[in-house]
Design an enzyme around this catalytic site. Sequence first.
Site, short mmCIF file in Angstrom:
data_model
loop_
_atom_site.label_atom_id
_atom_site.label_comp_id
_atom_site.label_asym_id
_atom_site.label_seq_id
_atom_site.Cartn_x
_atom_site.Cartn_y
_atom_site.Cartn_z
N ARG A 15 0.90 -1.27 0.01
CA ARG A 15 -0.03 0.04 -0.09
C ARG A 15 0.83 1.36 0.09
O ARG A 15 1.06 1.98 -1.13
CB ARG A 15 -1.21 -0.22 1.33
CG ARG A 15 -2.06 0.98 1.16
CD ARG A 15 -1.62 2.23 1.42
NE ARG A 15 -1.09 2.52 2.75
CZ ARG A 15 -0.59 3.49 3.15
NH1 ARG A 15 -0.48 4.70 2.41
NH2 ARG A 15 0.08 3.71 4.22
N ASP A 16 1.52 1.53 1.09
CA ASP A 16 2.35 2.69 1.30
C ASP A 16 3.61 2.99 0.07
O ASP A 16 3.69 3.72 -0.55
CB ASP A 16 3.07 2.91 2.59
CG ASP A 16 3.13 4.40 2.88
OD1 ASP A 16 3.03 5.29 1.96
OD2 ASP A 16 3.29 4.63 4.11
N HIS A 207 5.56 4.62 12.54
CA HIS A 207 5.50 4.49 11.09
C HIS A 207 6.37 5.42 10.35
O HIS A 207 6.27 6.64 10.44
CB HIS A 207 4.20 4.62 10.76
CG HIS A 207 3.76 4.67 9.10
ND1 HIS A 207 3.32 3.79 8.60
CD2 HIS A 207 3.93 5.79 8.18
CE1 HIS A 207 2.92 4.06 7.36
NE2 HIS A 207 3.39 5.32 7.21
N HIS A 209 9.06 7.04 7.62
CA HIS A 209 9.51 7.37 6.46
C HIS A 209 11.05 7.63 6.67
O HIS A 209 11.55 8.19 7.74
CB HIS A 209 8.87 8.42 5.50
CG HIS A 209 7.36 7.82 5.20
ND1 HIS A 209 7.27 7.43 3.98
CD2 HIS A 209 6.42 7.66 5.94
CE1 HIS A 209 5.84 6.86 3.78
NE2 HIS A 209 5.31 6.93 5.12
N CYS A 240 4.66 9.38 -0.24
CA CYS A 240 3.06 9.71 0.00
C CYS A 240 2.88 10.89 -1.38
O CYS A 240 3.67 11.80 -1.37
CB CYS A 240 2.96 10.47 1.27
SG CYS A 240 1.14 11.12 1.38
N ASN A 249 8.95 4.32 3.35
CA ASN A 249 8.87 3.89 4.70
C ASN A 249 10.42 3.46 4.62
O ASN A 249 11.19 3.12 3.86
CB ASN A 249 8.04 2.93 4.92
CG ASN A 249 6.63 3.39 4.73
OD1 ASN A 249 6.20 3.25 3.55
ND2 ASN A 249 6.21 3.73 5.69
P1 HMG Z 1 -13.27 14.57 -1.78
O1 HMG Z 1 -12.96 15.05 -3.41
O2 HMG Z 1 -13.14 15.61 -0.95
O3 HMG Z 1 -14.56 13.59 -1.70
O4 HMG Z 1 -12.35 13.43 -1.37
P2 HMG Z 1 -15.77 13.19 -2.52
O5 HMG Z 1 -16.69 12.69 -1.58
O6 HMG Z 1 -16.25 14.51 -3.27
O7 HMG Z 1 -15.27 12.39 -3.55
C1 HMG Z 1 -14.69 12.69 -4.63
C2 HMG Z 1 -14.80 11.49 -5.63
O8 HMG Z 1 -14.19 10.23 -5.23
C3 HMG Z 1 -16.27 11.11 -5.88
O9 HMG Z 1 -16.26 10.66 -7.22
C4 HMG Z 1 -16.46 9.89 -5.13
O10 HMG Z 1 -17.68 9.21 -5.31
C5 HMG Z 1 -15.06 9.33 -4.90
P3 HMG Z 1 -16.99 11.51 -8.61
O11 HMG Z 1 -18.40 11.63 -8.10
O12 HMG Z 1 -16.26 12.73 -8.66
O13 HMG Z 1 -16.97 10.54 -9.70
N1 HMG Z 1 -14.96 8.42 -3.75
C6 HMG Z 1 -14.56 7.32 -3.70
N2 HMG Z 1 -14.40 6.15 -4.61
C7 HMG Z 1 -13.88 5.16 -4.00
N3 HMG Z 1 -13.66 4.84 -2.89
C8 HMG Z 1 -14.02 5.75 -1.69
C9 HMG Z 1 -14.42 7.05 -2.35
N4 HMG Z 1 -14.50 8.15 -1.65
C10 HMG Z 1 -14.98 9.02 -2.54
N5 HMG Z 1 -13.64 5.29 -0.60
C11 HMG Z 1 -11.54 11.64 -0.06
C12 HMG Z 1 -12.15 13.11 0.00
C13 HMG Z 1 -11.19 11.30 1.53
C14 HMG Z 1 -12.55 10.53 -0.72
C15 HMG Z 1 -10.27 11.63 -1.03
O14 HMG Z 1 -9.34 12.87 -0.41
C16 HMG Z 1 -9.21 10.69 -0.69
O15 HMG Z 1 -9.74 9.65 -1.17
N6 HMG Z 1 -7.99 10.73 -0.26
C17 HMG Z 1 -7.23 9.63 0.03
C18 HMG Z 1 -5.91 10.27 0.12
C19 HMG Z 1 -4.84 9.12 0.23
O16 HMG Z 1 -5.26 7.97 -0.15
N7 HMG Z 1 -3.62 9.24 0.67
C20 HMG Z 1 -2.36 8.53 1.09
C21 HMG Z 1 -2.53 7.39 2.06
S1 HMG Z 1 -2.37 8.40 3.65
C22 HMG Z 1 -0.70 8.01 3.66
O17 HMG Z 1 -0.21 7.68 3.01
C23 HMG Z 1 -0.05 8.36 5.13
C24 HMG Z 1 0.17 7.02 5.97
O18 HMG Z 1 0.96 6.20 5.21
C25 HMG Z 1 0.92 7.63 7.45
C26 HMG Z 1 1.96 8.43 7.02
O19 HMG Z 1 3.08 7.98 6.43
O20 HMG Z 1 1.74 9.44 7.50
C27 HMG Z 1 -1.02 6.30 6.26
MG MG Z 2 3.14 6.45 5.22
#
Ligand code: HMG
Ligand code: MG
Length: 307
Positions: A15-16, A207, A209, A240, A249
């Site tokens: 994933r990450d 966690h 990086h 990210c 990471n």
């Molecule tokens: P948004 O644009 O504010 O919300 O996104 P929305 O509700 O308007 O949704 C936008 C579009 O996405 C819509 O589609 C929704 O239907 C669809 P459209 O109508 O435009 O065709 N949608 C989805 N589709 C599939 N699955 C879903 C989903 N939800 C909405 N679950 C939202 C808000 C939270 C959805 C968006 O910002 C998002 O998905 N963000 C994810 C970001 C991400 O994954 N970042 C990386 C992971 S975090 C990380 O790496 C950190 C970590 O490792 C720890 C660290 O190191 O810090 C964990």
């Molecule tokens: Mg991370």
Amino acid sequence: MALPTAVKIVEVGPRDGLQNEKEFVPTATKIELINRLSAAGFPNIEAASFVSPKWVPQMADGAEVMAGIERRSGAIYSVLTPNLRGFEGALAARADEIVIFGAASEAFSQKNINCSIAESIERFAPVAQAAKERGVRIRGSVSCALGCPYQGEVPVASVVDVVERFAALGCDEIDIADTIGVGTAKRVHEVFEAVTKVFPRERLSGHFHDTYGQALANIYAALEEGIAIFHASVAGLGGCPYAKGATGNVATEDVLYLMNGLGIHTGIDLNQVVAAGDFISTAIGRANVSRAGKALLAKARSEAACS
Ligand code: HMG
Ligand code: MG
């Protein structure tokens, strides 16, 4: 404090590690990677994200990945779920654990999930409640706990605040995440000293990086705080999409080498992880950045050439 005698290593490479790859990694490659990691003995693998494919296109095949993997009995397969829609996907995919991911920095929360910290907690509440009702484990990830790419310094009190909010949602485990790898050992001690006052030490994880090369030192500092859960990414894959310049990471092979040297039990076969790191680096055409992984591969190849 005495170091723990055993730790849980959570492999987050699928994933990450992969989420930031520009070229789409074929679903079959993701599945093979996870199968190899399962065979190496990981107790917990972060396998996919059920997020918006517009935001993270690389994770669009989460359902297919989860359907295709061979699950090792007793192992936990986790997936990221930012909202109820993601939770429905996770449930259909038979995920063992869902990960809700917030931040200790307002600026990062906006960039990563398009809402404030308070709004994210409101959005996570029904997800956490649904997971509890269905008996699915919940992990909360606190990004930017040691620094933020947009806001810079992140006060320890902000980290404690988000940990308390995640605890109130019923998280089984909470990750202290150094998203951009800026933290150093002193800060790690300060943060874990503070958060262990509000959440059980044995359910907190590190966690880290490795952007600034501090991750192993930070893990050692966390071990000194009695932390016994660490996340790592095979071959040091990752970055990210919403933290420009952040590298992967800490490499799993390097963490396992450290743990083996310290006599800390992981239950994971380092050689199989080294082979998995070689497999995925070759498959996606990306340099393997694990120091221990590269050294062990070179050693094995020179031994094979001599025999
Ligand atoms: P948004 O644009 O504010 O919300 O996104 P929305 O509700 O308007 O949704 C936008 C579009 O996405 C819509 O589609 C929704 O239907 C669809 P459209 O109508 O435009 O065709 N949608 C989805 N589709 C599939 N699955 C879903 C989903 N939800 C909405 N679950 C939202 C808000 C939270 C959805 C968006 O910002 C998002 O998905 N963000 C994810 C970001 C991400 O994954 N970042 C990386 C992971 S975090 C990380 O790496 C950190 C970590 O490792 C720890 C660290 O190191 O810090 C964990
Ligand atoms: Mg991370």
